[in-house]
Design a protein around this motif. Sequence first.
Motif, PDB file in Angstrom:
ATOM      1  N   LEU A 177     -22.165   3.105 -83.553  1.00 16.32           N
ATOM      2  CA  LEU A 177     -22.305   4.546 -83.369  1.00 16.32           C
ATOM      3  C   LEU A 177     -23.757   4.982 -83.563  1.00 16.32           C
ATOM      4  CD1 LEU A 177     -20.694   7.121 -82.792  1.00 16.32           C
ATOM      5  CD2 LEU A 177     -20.334   7.356 -85.260  1.00 16.32           C
ATOM      6  N   HIS A 178     -24.436   4.354 -84.508  1.00  9.48           N
ATOM      7  CA  HIS A 178     -25.854   4.636 -84.760  1.00  9.48           C
ATOM      8  C   HIS A 178     -26.603   3.292 -84.746  1.00  9.48           C
ATOM      9  CE1 HIS A 178     -24.753   8.724 -85.760  1.00  9.48           C
ATOM     10  NE2 HIS A 178     -23.884   8.269 -86.656  1.00  9.48           N
ATOM     11  N   PRO A 179     -26.995   2.828 -83.569  1.00 15.79           N
ATOM     12  CA  PRO A 179     -27.571   1.484 -83.446  1.00 15.79           C
ATOM     13  C   PRO A 179     -28.753   1.219 -84.374  1.00 15.79           C
ATOM     14  CG  PRO A 179     -27.086   2.375 -81.286  1.00 15.79           C
ATOM     15  CD  PRO A 179     -26.885   3.488 -82.257  1.00 15.79           C
ATOM     16  N   ALA A 180     -29.688   2.167 -84.458  1.00 19.61           N
ATOM     17  CA  ALA A 180     -30.899   1.933 -85.246  1.00 19.61           C
ATOM     18  C   ALA A 180     -30.591   1.699 -86.721  1.00 19.61           C
ATOM     19  CB  ALA A 180     -31.860   3.106 -85.087  1.00 19.61           C
ATOM     20  N   SER A 181     -29.458   2.255 -87.192  1.00 17.66           N
ATOM     21  CA  SER A 181     -29.105   2.082 -88.606  1.00 17.66           C
ATOM     22  C   SER A 181     -28.727   0.641 -88.928  1.00 17.66           C
ATOM     23  CB  SER A 181     -27.948   3.017 -88.975  1.00 17.66           C
ATOM     24  OG  SER A 181     -26.739   2.611 -88.325  1.00 17.66           O
ATOM     25  N   THR A 182     -28.459  -0.159 -87.903  1.00 20.41           N
ATOM     26  CA  THR A 182     -28.073  -1.559 -88.128  1.00 20.41           C
ATOM     27  C   THR A 182     -29.270  -2.500 -88.101  1.00 20.41           C
ATOM     28  OG1 THR A 182     -27.768  -2.163 -85.770  1.00 20.41           O
ATOM     29  CG2 THR A 182     -25.920  -1.081 -86.887  1.00 20.41           C
ATOM     30  N   TYR A 183     -30.447  -2.026 -87.669  1.00 22.92           N
ATOM     31  CA  TYR A 183     -31.532  -2.939 -87.325  1.00 22.92           C
ATOM     32  C   TYR A 183     -32.010  -3.811 -88.486  1.00 22.92           C
ATOM     33  CZ  TYR A 183     -32.048  -0.859 -82.681  1.00 22.92           C
ATOM     34  OH  TYR A 183     -31.840  -0.444 -81.393  1.00 22.92           O
ATOM     35  N   GLN A 184     -32.127  -3.234 -89.662  1.00 21.78           N
ATOM     36  CA  GLN A 184     -32.612  -4.043 -90.775  1.00 21.78           C
ATOM     37  C   GLN A 184     -31.625  -5.162 -91.108  1.00 21.78           C
ATOM     38  OE1 GLN A 184     -35.833  -3.680 -92.398  1.00 21.78           O
ATOM     39  NE2 GLN A 184     -35.100  -5.774 -92.727  1.00 21.78           N
ATOM     40  N   ARG A 185     -30.351  -4.831 -91.095  1.00 20.65           N
ATOM     41  CA  ARG A 185     -29.332  -5.855 -91.365  1.00 20.65           C
ATOM     42  C   ARG A 185     -29.296  -6.892 -90.243  1.00 20.65           C
ATOM     43  NH1 ARG A 185     -22.843  -4.773 -91.689  1.00 20.65           N
ATOM     44  NH2 ARG A 185     -22.204  -6.898 -92.263  1.00 20.65           N
ATOM     45  N   VAL A 186     -29.347  -6.435 -88.998  1.00 23.43           N
ATOM     46  CA  VAL A 186     -29.348  -7.349 -87.862  1.00 23.43           C
ATOM     47  C   VAL A 186     -30.577  -8.259 -87.917  1.00 23.43           C
ATOM     48  CG1 VAL A 186     -29.535  -7.509 -85.343  1.00 23.43           C
ATOM     49  CG2 VAL A 186     -27.976  -5.852 -86.375  1.00 23.43           C
ATOM     50  N   LEU A 223     -36.605  -3.573 -82.777  1.00 29.02           N
ATOM     51  CA  LEU A 223     -36.001  -4.662 -83.532  1.00 29.02           C
ATOM     52  C   LEU A 223     -36.947  -5.855 -83.638  1.00 29.02           C
ATOM     53  CD1 LEU A 223     -33.645  -5.709 -85.125  1.00 29.02           C
ATOM     54  CD2 LEU A 223     -32.546  -6.425 -83.011  1.00 29.02           C
ATOM     55  N   LEU A 224     -37.686  -6.134 -82.585  1.00 30.54           N
ATOM     56  CA  LEU A 224     -38.619  -7.263 -82.625  1.00 30.54           C
ATOM     57  C   LEU A 224     -39.673  -7.095 -83.718  1.00 30.54           C
ATOM     58  CD1 LEU A 224     -39.147  -8.001 -78.824  1.00 30.54           C
ATOM     59  CD2 LEU A 224     -38.155  -9.566 -80.509  1.00 30.54           C
ATOM     60  N   LYS A 225     -40.014  -5.862 -84.029  1.00 29.21           N
ATOM     61  CA  LYS A 225     -40.980  -5.611 -85.103  1.00 29.21           C
ATOM     62  C   LYS A 225     -40.477  -6.148 -86.438  1.00 29.21           C
ATOM     63  CE  LYS A 225     -42.928  -1.380 -83.068  1.00 29.21           C
ATOM     64  NZ  LYS A 225     -43.011   0.114 -83.189  1.00 29.21           N
ATOM     65  N   LEU A 226     -39.156  -6.240 -86.583  1.00 33.12           N
ATOM     66  CA  LEU A 226     -38.556  -6.686 -87.844  1.00 33.12           C
ATOM     67  C   LEU A 226     -38.251  -8.177 -87.850  1.00 33.12           C
ATOM     68  CD1 LEU A 226     -35.981  -3.747 -88.246  1.00 33.12           C
ATOM     69  CD2 LEU A 226     -38.284  -3.899 -89.217  1.00 33.12           C
ATOM     70  N   LEU A 227     -38.454  -8.834 -86.722  1.00 35.07           N
ATOM     71  CA  LEU A 227     -38.069 -10.232 -86.574  1.00 35.07           C
ATOM     72  C   LEU A 227     -39.272 -11.161 -86.642  1.00 35.07           C
ATOM     73  CD1 LEU A 227     -35.455  -9.795 -83.709  1.00 35.07           C
ATOM     74  CD2 LEU A 227     -34.968 -10.484 -86.058  1.00 35.07           C
ATOM     75  N   PRO A 228     -39.069 -12.395 -87.079  1.00 35.97           N
ATOM     76  CA  PRO A 228     -40.183 -13.349 -87.137  1.00 35.97           C
ATOM     77  C   PRO A 228     -40.747 -13.631 -85.748  1.00 35.97           C
ATOM     78  CG  PRO A 228     -38.084 -14.446 -87.548  1.00 35.97           C
ATOM     79  CD  PRO A 228     -37.805 -12.977 -87.562  1.00 35.97           C
ATOM     80  N   PRO A 229     -42.004 -14.043 -85.668  1.00 36.06           N
ATOM     81  CA  PRO A 229     -42.657 -14.238 -84.358  1.00 36.06           C
ATOM     82  C   PRO A 229     -42.032 -15.323 -83.497  1.00 36.06           C
ATOM     83  CG  PRO A 229     -44.063 -15.013 -86.157  1.00 36.06           C
ATOM     84  CD  PRO A 229     -42.949 -14.264 -86.783  1.00 36.06           C
ATOM     85  N   SER A 230     -41.230 -16.201 -84.085  1.00 35.99           N
ATOM     86  CA  SER A 230     -40.577 -17.234 -83.280  1.00 35.99           C
ATOM     87  C   SER A 230     -39.480 -16.663 -82.390  1.00 35.99           C
ATOM     88  CB  SER A 230     -39.982 -18.320 -84.182  1.00 35.99           C
ATOM     89  OG  SER A 230     -38.944 -17.793 -85.000  1.00 35.99           O
TER      90      SER A 230
END
Length: 325
Positions: A177-186, A223-230
């Motif tokens: 329902l609120h996609p951005a709210s999941t980003y840190q967990r994802v 989301l990529l900003k929160l993910l490792p560069p690999s």
Amino acid sequence: MAGEIPSSELLKFTHKDTSLIDRRSFLFAAITAPALAAGKSFDYGRIAVLTDEVAKSPADAISFARQYNLNWVELRSVPGGKGSYSSLDEPELRQTAAALKAAGLRVSFLNTGLLKFQLPGTERVNPRQESPAQSAARLAAEQTRFDRRIDDLKLAIRSAHIFEVDKIRVFAFSRALHPASTYQRVATIIGEMAEVARKEGIHLLLENEESCNVATTSEAVELLKLLPPSVGLNWDPGNTLEFDEKPFPEGYRLLPKDRLMNVQIKARNLLPQYNQPIDWTGIFSALAADGYTGKVGLETHIFDGSLIEAAHKCLVEIRRILNVT
């Protein structure tokens, strides 16, 4: 540069349907100007096809690739079968790998369904109409998929090694329902999986998919900003249209070019009769100008019974755009 296809072979798939050469085609071509001659050309040798979207059997998929002088294929499900290449038994995987190698084909991308289900504890943006018992069964099944995510990843990595491909697709769970709210967990979940993959020499590629928490280019960037560069991006510009994002040039400008590792193209955005045009001439030109070194894979994705016919038309159109004679 790939070899030439006899004109009689190309005409086989255009003569029956004059819509490819009628007025709409000329209008569509005008939309996709300017011409590639204005800049660097994208190398046709880096076009791939998703095998289960161009044929009904593995042998026919190889024949398709040979007909159009392709060097690369993407794998997902076995054409005409029910199994996924990310989880087949090892003997079947090795048999397929040997057949592809004998045909001079390499695998550019392993498409998996990793994390394409509801993230436990989230509320779907489009709730399903189901009974309490059905809901409980679905949630239990999704919890099971969540719990075995690392095991499924390891199976996919095994397949990737056999096919000698270093890129595996992953999603960001079904759209909440609120996609951005999941980003840190994802990001934490994908990050853990990415570390497992990295140790095996594998990149996970996040796909923007309209039914998932990352649907648009702008969401992928966040989301990529929160993910490792690999972790890279599998960019499918056609998946952004439902969210009123203009894929090119606006969406393309947002892309972190150093994270762009695969691109996919759909028939409905390439062929004029589907009336969902995307400026693929412009995208191909921009990819070449920006030094993109990955592949562009055709995921035909037509569900009216004309999938294979549309796949042939797409290759004819891609060759036209890239000025392959």
